[in-house]
Scaffold this motif. Structure first.
Motif, PDB file in Angstrom:
ATOM      1  N   UNK A   1       0.835  -1.214   0.000  1.00 31.50           N
ATOM      2  CA  UNK A   1       0.000   0.000   0.000  1.00 31.50           C
ATOM      3  C   UNK A   1       0.863   1.255   0.000  1.00 31.50           C
ATOM      4  N   UNK A   2       1.890   1.248   0.865  1.00 28.04           N
ATOM      5  CA  UNK A   2       2.735   2.449   0.997  1.00 28.04           C
ATOM      6  C   UNK A   2       3.435   2.766  -0.327  1.00 28.04           C
ATOM      7  N   UNK A   3       3.786   1.707  -1.081  1.00 28.93           N
ATOM      8  CA  UNK A   3       4.522   1.928  -2.339  1.00 28.93           C
ATOM      9  C   UNK A   3       3.623   1.857  -3.573  1.00 28.93           C
ATOM     10  N   UNK A   4       2.326   1.772  -3.350  1.00 23.93           N
ATOM     11  CA  UNK A   4       1.338   1.678  -4.427  1.00 23.93           C
ATOM     12  C   UNK A   4       1.690   0.540  -5.417  1.00 23.93           C
ATOM     13  N   UNK A   5       1.938  -0.649  -4.843  1.00 20.47           N
ATOM     14  CA  UNK A   5       2.316  -1.804  -5.676  1.00 20.47           C
ATOM     15  C   UNK A   5       1.235  -2.880  -5.609  1.00 20.47           C
ATOM     16  N   UNK A   6       1.259  -3.776  -6.607  1.00 22.36           N
ATOM     17  CA  UNK A   6       0.356  -4.937  -6.625  1.00 22.36           C
ATOM     18  C   UNK A   6       1.213  -6.203  -6.656  1.00 22.36           C
ATOM     19  N   UNK A   7       0.633  -7.279  -6.183  1.00 18.38           N
ATOM     20  CA  UNK A   7       1.398  -8.536  -6.150  1.00 18.38           C
ATOM     21  C   UNK A   7       0.612  -9.665  -6.806  1.00 18.38           C
ATOM     22  N   UNK A   8       1.246 -10.316  -7.797  1.00 19.61           N
ATOM     23  CA  UNK A   8       0.697 -11.576  -8.327  1.00 19.61           C
ATOM     24  C   UNK A   8       1.625 -12.680  -7.819  1.00 19.61           C
TER      25      UNK A   8
END
Ligand code: ATP
Length: 400
Positions: free
Chosen positions: A137-144
């Motif tokens: 969330x803090x780095x505005x990332x998504x994870x697959x």
């Protein structure tokens, strides 16, 4: 001295151009015969690519080994990350093999390390997951995330990894930054209790992908692709050798098995100082990959069947023979009967013996397309090794 040994080895002739492409870790850029399956993943994870954050999809892939589960997930993960990157969205693809992970704590540590690069200690798996999610969330990332061979983990640890991770994901606030692919071996699904299978069905619904073993034709294409990449010249692996390897591996449909045999056959050619692979190298490679003890079983065969088997082996000893025809076998069988001074059985009986030897696994038979004639081959054992045992055994039986 040691330097000379290394130099000598490196100067030795080799038929390989690039052996690394025959490694199990290697995934070719173009994955043959898996377009439909990659398309299914695109459908399952459409929301992740088109509207990231809206949902947190999960999917289950299962099949027998060597059918490309790991390869298609890695390929799809790379494509999804590239597509989102072009929209300015940061999707991290993480692939973890759970087979040798000892517990949920160690697994979560690996997931966090691969996703954020940080080593977390002293936290429970729940807290580790929350900390990782906070960082996404803090780095505005998504994870697959792909969790490979989860069935081994569940069996060994008794921890229901699928339930635990799907529960985490349900609790996530929007935007949802996590999507998961679970990968399971087919045979382990087959042995699951009805209740567990029902649970899988409820969790994944239609987002379940079963991959079929490769057919012979597909294996021919996959092997040919590796031959182009791994070997120096076109002639080093003739087409009939590719066909032979596909023939002997198509009953399991495992690409890894086929590629291993190709690699080991290449090593045999190198060891014998030859600039191409011959059928005997392939037989040796198969026996190294999948060793089968046959010698003691040979003893239990009827005397006449041993002579027929020896006739087939004698013909296959000739360098270029992969399959030999019934007519050739009968001729060679008569020569052997003369040598051993025994009465030959008739042609129909030789045919029946061949089918019998094939049923119990000493040889492999097929019908030639053109002539409708029975052909026989030996896939499992190098002919030299078979004859070393068989020849003296038959000779002794006829001298007694
Ligand atoms: N369609 C394909 N085209 C080219 N190479 C392939 C293909 N499918 C599998 N391979 C190769 O076969 C080997 C095994 O593939 P992969 O690991 O993806 O199979 P798997 O189903 O995950 O096997 P396992 O269940 O044993 O983990 C790899 O080296 C991979 O590159």
């Amino acid at each position: 001295m040691a330097k000379n040994i290394v130099q000598d080895i490196l100067q030795k002739h080799t038929i390989f151009k690039d052996e690394s492409v025959l490694d199990v870790e290697y995934t070719p850029d173009s994955l043959m015969h898996r377009e439909k399956e990659i398309g299914s993943l695109a459908l399952f994870f459409r929301s992740l690519i088109e509207t990231p954050g809206k949902a947190s999809p999960v999917a289950l892939i299962y099949s027998r080994s060597g059918t490309g589960k790991t390869s298609i997930t890695k390929t799809f993960g790379g494509i999804a990350a590239d597509m989102l990157k072009s929209k300015g969205i940061d999707l991290k693809y993480v692939h973890i093999n759970c087979k040798f992970v000892t517990n949920m704590h160690a697994l979560m540590q690996q997931i966090v390390r691969s996703t954020t690069g940080a080593d977390v200690k002293g936290l429970s798996p729940d807290l580790m997951f929350r900390e990782m999610y906070r960082q996404l969330e803090a780095n505005d990332k998504y994870l697959l995330l792909t969790l490979d061979e989860v069935d081994w983990f569940i069996k060994r640890t008794g921890e229901d990894l699928i339930e635990q991770l799907t529960r985490y994901r349900e609790e996530l606030s929007k935007p949802k930054r996590l999507a998961i692919i679970f990968v399971v071996r087919d045979c382990n699904i087959g042995s699951m209790a009805e209740l567990e299978r029902g649970k899988l069905h409820r969790t994944f619904g239609a987002r379940t992908l079963k991959m079929e073993p490769y057919t012979k034709e597909q294996l021919v294409d996959i092997i040919s692709q590796r031959v182009q990449m791994a070997f120096k010249t076109d002639g080093s692996v003739p087409d009939d050798i590719i066909d032979f390897i596909a023939d002997m591996t198509c009953s399991v449909g495992d690409a890894y098995y086929a590629i291993q045999i190709l690699w080991k056959a290449g090593k045999c050619a190198d060891n014998f100082g030859m600039n191409r692979i011959i059928p005997e190298h392939v037989r040796m490679a198969k026996s190294m990959t999948d060793p089968k003890v046959r010698s003691e079983d040979l003893l239990s065969l009827p005397r006449d069947e041993k002579v027929v088997l020896q006739a087939v082996a004698n013909l296959l000893r000739i360098e270029s023979n992969i399959y030999v025809s019934l007519t050739e076998i009968i001729d060679e069988y008569h020569v052997l009967c003369e040598t051993y001074k025994c009465d030959p059985v008739d042609s129909q009986t030789v045919r029946e013996y061949l089918l019998d030897l094939s049923r119990i696994g000493f040889l492999d038979t097929k019908h030639a397309k053109s002539k409708q004639q029975l052909g026989a081959s030996i896939h499992d054992v190098p002919i030299v090794i078979l004859l070393e045992v068989l020849e003296p055994m038959v000779a002794k039986e006829h001298s007694d």
